[in-house]
Structures are given as structure tokens and as C-alpha cells.
Motif scaffolding. Structure first.
Motif, PDB file in Angstrom:
ATOM      1  N   PHE A 185       0.809  -1.215   0.000  1.00 24.26           N
ATOM      2  CA  PHE A 185       0.000   0.000   0.000  1.00 24.26           C
ATOM      3  C   PHE A 185       0.848   1.273   0.000  1.00 24.26           C
ATOM      4  CE2 PHE A 185      -3.002  -3.225   1.386  1.00 24.26           C
ATOM      5  CZ  PHE A 185      -4.131  -2.892   0.644  1.00 24.26           C
ATOM      6  N   GLY A 186       2.152   1.128  -0.353  1.00 26.19           N
ATOM      7  CA  GLY A 186       2.966   2.318  -0.586  1.00 26.19           C
ATOM      8  C   GLY A 186       3.961   2.685   0.487  1.00 26.19           C
ATOM      9  N   LYS A 238       9.561   1.305   7.940  1.00 28.72           N
ATOM     10  CA  LYS A 238      10.254   2.595   8.005  1.00 28.72           C
ATOM     11  C   LYS A 238       9.250   3.727   7.827  1.00 28.72           C
ATOM     12  CE  LYS A 238      13.243   3.643   4.721  1.00 28.72           C
ATOM     13  NZ  LYS A 238      14.537   3.685   3.967  1.00 28.72           N
ATOM     14  N   VAL A 239       8.619   3.780   6.667  1.00 28.72           N
ATOM     15  CA  VAL A 239       7.540   4.751   6.414  1.00 28.72           C
ATOM     16  C   VAL A 239       6.230   3.978   6.316  1.00 28.72           C
ATOM     17  CG1 VAL A 239       6.615   6.471   4.827  1.00 28.72           C
ATOM     18  CG2 VAL A 239       9.091   6.318   5.193  1.00 28.72           C
ATOM     19  N   LEU A 240       5.273   4.343   7.163  1.00 34.86           N
ATOM     20  CA  LEU A 240       3.982   3.647   7.184  1.00 34.86           C
ATOM     21  C   LEU A 240       3.129   4.074   6.001  1.00 34.86           C
ATOM     22  CD1 LEU A 240       2.142   1.718   8.846  1.00 34.86           C
ATOM     23  CD2 LEU A 240       1.221   3.751   9.965  1.00 34.86           C
ATOM     24  N   ALA A 241       2.481   3.107   5.374  1.00 36.15           N
ATOM     25  CA  ALA A 241       1.605   3.391   4.233  1.00 36.15           C
ATOM     26  C   ALA A 241       0.418   4.248   4.668  1.00 36.15           C
ATOM     27  CB  ALA A 241       1.113   2.078   3.623  1.00 36.15           C
ATOM     28  N   ASP A 242      -0.082   5.056   3.750  1.00 35.60           N
ATOM     29  CA  ASP A 242      -1.258   5.891   4.019  1.00 35.60           C
ATOM     30  C   ASP A 242      -2.474   5.012   4.316  1.00 35.60           C
ATOM     31  OD1 ASP A 242       0.205   8.174   3.545  1.00 35.60           O
ATOM     32  OD2 ASP A 242      -0.475   8.404   1.468  1.00 35.60           O
ATOM     33  N   GLY A 243      -3.328   5.498   5.204  1.00 37.34           N
ATOM     34  CA  GLY A 243      -4.568   4.798   5.514  1.00 37.34           C
ATOM     35  C   GLY A 243      -4.472   3.848   6.686  1.00 37.34           C
ATOM     36  N   PHE A 244      -3.272   3.750   7.289  1.00 39.95           N
ATOM     37  CA  PHE A 244      -3.084   2.857   8.430  1.00 39.95           C
ATOM     38  C   PHE A 244      -2.734   3.658   9.680  1.00 39.95           C
ATOM     39  CE2 PHE A 244      -2.351   0.147   4.759  1.00 39.95           C
ATOM     40  CZ  PHE A 244      -3.044  -1.008   5.096  1.00 39.95           C
TER      41      PHE A 244
END
Length: 230
Positions: free
Chosen positions: A116-117, A173-179
Motif C-alpha cells: 500500500f505504498g 520505516k515509512v507507514l503506508a497511508d490509511g493505516f
């Protein structure tokens, strides 16, 4: 009727494989486990057939999935076969379209984030200053109280210093958007996140299937099966 829970299998050269703890945890929670192997031509049919999806542990995702080159010594990395990861991302996205429950564990959580990015630390020991040992044994995590109320998990199921069973060297490292993050370790590593505005979509970095007698682990699996039944 017990809900059918698809569990994706790992692969080596000539064998599909899955640790028994995942199957046992689903059975003990009153679900019916179904082991899934890569079948790209049947993604939609599989997503229609199962009631919930469990993405289990595994080795490392290829950095190409999150737009990076290999940035640590190669001997630190052991990659999951691309055939497995491609299938898991495809079935995950079909399940998400149908708003069916998802539980992702360890490598499974990392795969969700990347799908999810989001991105990953390729090796915490090298890339996270002050990281505790996540590779073996247990370590403490802190859980956000709001998580318990959202998923109907009683406060009595967790402790102020919740111990979890852990074996990973990569992490979000970088959390996906929407979580939304609901659990972190003492070194600041994300240990759990969930998808907002979704019936049940929980991802954990630890291994609740290994310590199924633990109250929190039990409640997570029970809630997963309950949502899958609906």
C-alpha cells in the motif's frame, strides 16, 4: 459454519511449506484453515471463496517492491521468492476490495505496508540507532488503548509492558497511508498497525501464533475469526 481462512504458503525450490502454529491458531479460534499456494490465474475466485486472509511470516521482501536498491551487505538478506510475494500482494488487494478481514504477521505485516505504498528498514541493526534485539526471544511493546476499544479487546488482555515473541531484522520505516499505529517497541519500531474504516485489518510484527495462550494473542485471533464469520 466455520469461516474459511486462507493462509498463504512459503516456498523453496520444490516445496510449499507452512509452520503448523498458524494452522493451529486458526483451528483453536474456530476457523477452518485453507493453505493457499500461488495461483495468479485464480485470484478473484480465491478471494470470493475465502472469508478471511492470514499473511504469515517469512524471509525478506525484495527492495524493488518499495523502490529501493539493496543498501546493506547481501549476507544480511534472504529473499522470499517473488512468485510468493506477487501472489500475496495480488490476493491481498482483491480481499481489500471485498472488505474481508485480514490478519498479517511479521513478514506479512511488512508486505502489507509495502503493498500500500510504505517502505522498510532493510536491516534494523545497521539502520536504526539504538535498536533492541528483535531477532530472538521476547521484548516489550506498548499498545495504544484506543486499539483495544476499536476491536473489542479488554484492557485486562494486555499489560503495561506487554511481552511479545519476535524474530525479524527488517521493520516498517515509512507507514503506508490509511493505516494507524497501535503498538511500538521501546526503540520506536512499529510493532502493530491497523487499517482505518475497515471491518478488520490488523498487522503485527510479532508472532501471536507462537504464544497463543497469551491473552492478547488469543483475543486478536478470536476477533479475526469472529469478523470473518460475519
Amino acid at each position: 459454519m466455520k469461516p474459511i481462512i486462507g493462509i498463504t504458503a512459503d516456498m523453496d525450490e520444490n516445496t510449499y511449506k507452512l509452520k503448523q502454529d498458524y494452522v493451529s491458531a486458526i483451528e483453536k479460534s474456530s476457523g477452518l484453515p485453507l493453505i493457499l499456494v500461488p495461483a495468479m490465474d485464480n485470484i478473484s475466485q480465491i478471494a470470493d471463496f475465502i472469508d478471511g486472509l492470514l499473511l504469515p511470516g517469512g524471509d525478506d521482501l525484495l527492495p524493488e517492491y518499495y523502490g529501493e536498491d539493496i543498501s546493506v551487505p547481501l549476507e544480511k538478506l534472504k529473499f522470499v521468492k517473488k512468485e510468493r510475494s506477487d501472489f500475496e500482494i495480488a490476493i491481498l488487494k482483491e480481499i481489500a476490495k471485498r472488505q474481508k478481514p485480514v490478519l498479517a504477521i511479521c513478514y506479512g505485516m511488512q508486505l502489507v505496508n509495502v503493498a500500500f505504498g510504505g517502505s522498510l528498514y532493510q536491516d534494523m541493526e545497521m539502520q536504526v540507532k539504538g535498536a533492541v534485539n528483535h531477532k530472538t526471544g521476547q521484548h516489550a511493546i506498548k499498545i495504544d488503548e484506543s486499539f483495544c476499544s476499536i476491536f473489542n479487546i479488554p484492557q485486562s488482555a494486555i499489560s503495561s509492558q506487554q511481552l511479545v515473541s519476535s524474530s525479524h531484522h527488517q521493520a516498517v520505516k515509512v507507514l503506508a497511508d490509511g493505516f494507524e499505529v497501535f503498538a511500538v517497541s521501546e526503540d520506536g519500531i512499529i510493532e502493530g498497525f491497523y487499517k482505518k474504516d475497515y471491518p478488520f485489518f490488523i498487522c503485527v510484527q510479532w508472532h501471536p501464533e507462537r504464544i497463543f495462550y497469551d491473552k492478547l494473542s488469543l483475543r486478536i485471533f478470536k476477533a479475526f475469526i469472529e469478523k470473518s464469520r460475519r
